[in-house]
Design a protein around this motif. Sequence first.
Motif, mmCIF file in Angstrom:
data_model
loop_
_atom_site.group_PDB
_atom_site.id
_atom_site.type_symbol
_atom_site.label_atom_id
_atom_site.label_comp_id
_atom_site.label_asym_id
_atom_site.label_seq_id
_atom_site.Cartn_x
_atom_site.Cartn_y
_atom_site.Cartn_z
ATOM 1 N N VAL A 198 -50.077 -26.001 -38.038
ATOM 2 C CA VAL A 198 -49.043 -26.688 -37.271
ATOM 3 C C VAL A 198 -49.197 -26.228 -35.818
ATOM 4 O O VAL A 198 -48.854 -25.095 -35.471
ATOM 5 C CB VAL A 198 -47.629 -26.362 -37.785
ATOM 6 C CG1 VAL A 198 -46.580 -27.095 -36.944
ATOM 7 C CG2 VAL A 198 -47.490 -26.731 -39.260
ATOM 8 N N HIS A 199 -49.759 -27.099 -34.995
ATOM 9 C CA HIS A 199 -49.962 -26.772 -33.588
ATOM 10 C C HIS A 199 -48.697 -27.120 -32.800
ATOM 11 O O HIS A 199 -48.000 -28.090 -33.098
ATOM 12 C CB HIS A 199 -51.142 -27.550 -33.010
ATOM 13 C CG HIS A 199 -52.415 -27.383 -33.769
ATOM 14 N ND1 HIS A 199 -53.041 -26.165 -33.921
ATOM 15 C CD2 HIS A 199 -53.196 -28.286 -34.436
ATOM 16 C CE1 HIS A 199 -54.144 -26.312 -34.630
ATOM 17 N NE2 HIS A 199 -54.257 -27.587 -34.950
ATOM 18 N N CYS A 200 -48.430 -26.339 -31.782
ATOM 19 C CA CYS A 200 -47.265 -26.583 -30.938
ATOM 20 C C CYS A 200 -47.654 -26.450 -29.475
ATOM 21 O O CYS A 200 -48.413 -25.547 -29.102
ATOM 22 C CB CYS A 200 -46.136 -25.604 -31.275
ATOM 23 S SG CYS A 200 -44.642 -25.858 -30.287
ATOM 24 N N PHE A 201 -47.136 -27.367 -28.667
ATOM 25 C CA PHE A 201 -47.352 -27.335 -27.221
ATOM 26 C C PHE A 201 -45.984 -27.222 -26.559
ATOM 27 O O PHE A 201 -45.074 -28.004 -26.862
ATOM 28 C CB PHE A 201 -48.073 -28.593 -26.755
ATOM 29 C CG PHE A 201 -48.425 -28.596 -25.300
ATOM 30 C CD1 PHE A 201 -49.611 -28.030 -24.863
ATOM 31 C CD2 PHE A 201 -47.574 -29.161 -24.358
ATOM 32 C CE1 PHE A 201 -49.948 -28.021 -23.517
ATOM 33 C CE2 PHE A 201 -47.901 -29.160 -23.018
ATOM 34 C CZ PHE A 201 -49.089 -28.583 -22.593
ATOM 35 N N ALA A 202 -45.824 -26.262 -25.668
ATOM 36 C CA ALA A 202 -44.545 -26.032 -24.990
ATOM 37 C C ALA A 202 -44.706 -26.192 -23.484
ATOM 38 O O ALA A 202 -45.635 -25.644 -22.892
ATOM 39 C CB ALA A 202 -44.013 -24.637 -25.311
ATOM 40 N N LEU A 234 -40.951 -29.385 -26.418
ATOM 41 C CA LEU A 234 -41.850 -29.000 -27.501
ATOM 42 C C LEU A 234 -42.474 -30.230 -28.131
ATOM 43 O O LEU A 234 -41.821 -31.254 -28.337
ATOM 44 C CB LEU A 234 -41.092 -28.221 -28.582
ATOM 45 C CG LEU A 234 -40.516 -26.857 -28.224
ATOM 46 C CD1 LEU A 234 -39.859 -26.240 -29.455
ATOM 47 C CD2 LEU A 234 -41.593 -25.936 -27.684
ATOM 48 N N SER A 235 -43.762 -30.108 -28.461
ATOM 49 C CA SER A 235 -44.481 -31.129 -29.216
ATOM 50 C C SER A 235 -45.216 -30.447 -30.361
ATOM 51 O O SER A 235 -45.802 -29.373 -30.177
ATOM 52 C CB SER A 235 -45.490 -31.868 -28.328
ATOM 53 O OG SER A 235 -44.837 -32.536 -27.259
ATOM 54 N N PHE A 236 -45.177 -31.065 -31.537
ATOM 55 C CA PHE A 236 -45.831 -30.499 -32.708
ATOM 56 C C PHE A 236 -46.922 -31.449 -33.203
ATOM 57 O O PHE A 236 -46.719 -32.665 -33.284
ATOM 58 C CB PHE A 236 -44.823 -30.268 -33.837
ATOM 59 C CG PHE A 236 -43.777 -29.248 -33.511
ATOM 60 C CD1 PHE A 236 -43.994 -27.898 -33.760
ATOM 61 C CD2 PHE A 236 -42.571 -29.626 -32.927
ATOM 62 C CE1 PHE A 236 -43.028 -26.952 -33.451
ATOM 63 C CE2 PHE A 236 -41.603 -28.692 -32.619
ATOM 64 C CZ PHE A 236 -41.833 -27.346 -32.876
ATOM 65 N N TYR A 262 -46.918 -23.802 -19.089
ATOM 66 C CA TYR A 262 -47.355 -24.384 -20.359
ATOM 67 C C TYR A 262 -47.881 -23.289 -21.286
ATOM 68 O O TYR A 262 -48.443 -22.283 -20.836
ATOM 69 C CB TYR A 262 -48.454 -25.423 -20.126
ATOM 70 C CG TYR A 262 -48.065 -26.518 -19.157
ATOM 71 C CD1 TYR A 262 -47.418 -27.655 -19.600
ATOM 72 C CD2 TYR A 262 -48.336 -26.394 -17.792
ATOM 73 C CE1 TYR A 262 -47.049 -28.665 -18.710
ATOM 74 C CE2 TYR A 262 -47.970 -27.386 -16.898
ATOM 75 C CZ TYR A 262 -47.331 -28.523 -17.365
ATOM 76 O OH TYR A 262 -46.960 -29.511 -16.485
ATOM 77 N N ALA A 263 -47.686 -23.528 -22.580
ATOM 78 C CA ALA A 263 -48.225 -22.613 -23.585
ATOM 79 C C ALA A 263 -48.473 -23.394 -24.862
ATOM 80 O O ALA A 263 -47.785 -24.383 -25.143
ATOM 81 C CB ALA A 263 -47.261 -21.464 -23.854
#
Length: 247
Positions: free
Chosen positions: A206-210, A197-199, A223-224
């Motif tokens: 608050v964006h999040c990349f998984a 996870l990256s925020f 990826y999402a």
Amino acid sequence: MFGKLKASLGIGAAKVDTILDSMSVYQGETLKGTVHIKGGDVEQQIDAINLKLCTEVKVESEESTSYQDFIIGKLQAVQPFVIQPNETKQVPFEFKLHDETPVTELNVLKNLCHVWIETTLDIDFAIDPKDRDFVAVKPIPVVAQVLSAIEQAGFGMVKADVEKGYLRGGNFSSTSGCYQEIEFRSNGFINRKEIELSFILDGAAVHCFAEVDRSFSMRGDQYASFTLNRESNDTEIASVVQRILSI
């Protein structure tokens, strides 16, 4: 003359010590403190007091992996001035953390995330006196809730580090030149699953990349990305976490 020569080599020169009001802050908050300067054996011209917000980033190439200091933000505290021998000066400052400053306070087995303030006195023809003060950066509540929910679903937080580069999601991208990755791993062996996870904080968003990797799966990495609000409620957070777990 001999005294000035020694000062240029750092012997008997002015010294700097930064005292932070608090060593622990939340993401995006403002650090407050005071730079203490003590004059050396001779008069010296201080061209600037430079404060740098730094972290350590991982740089990967085909041959190797290395770690480098990385500047996330800068602040120049004062205009040029002269400090006399043994004179003391105190310069207060406020330094807002870049929204993409990595979180360091994590319940993680291997934490490679470090954040510090480096203070430098800019002195011509001399070794610049420096001071380094580490800062504990805590996740804001909505980020902490997402991390906790992943753990409660049976994933252990195993590693956190900072990558050099830019992160791009469906409707956002990072700007600082580095991004944090927080890695979780499930306990199973046959159906082992890894989540990174990256925020990215962006004002109220608050964006999040998984990134999800399933061992023994033929699909490869999945990826999402999604966006929450700083004031997101428990239901909204649970919905997002479920999306991650279902990948």
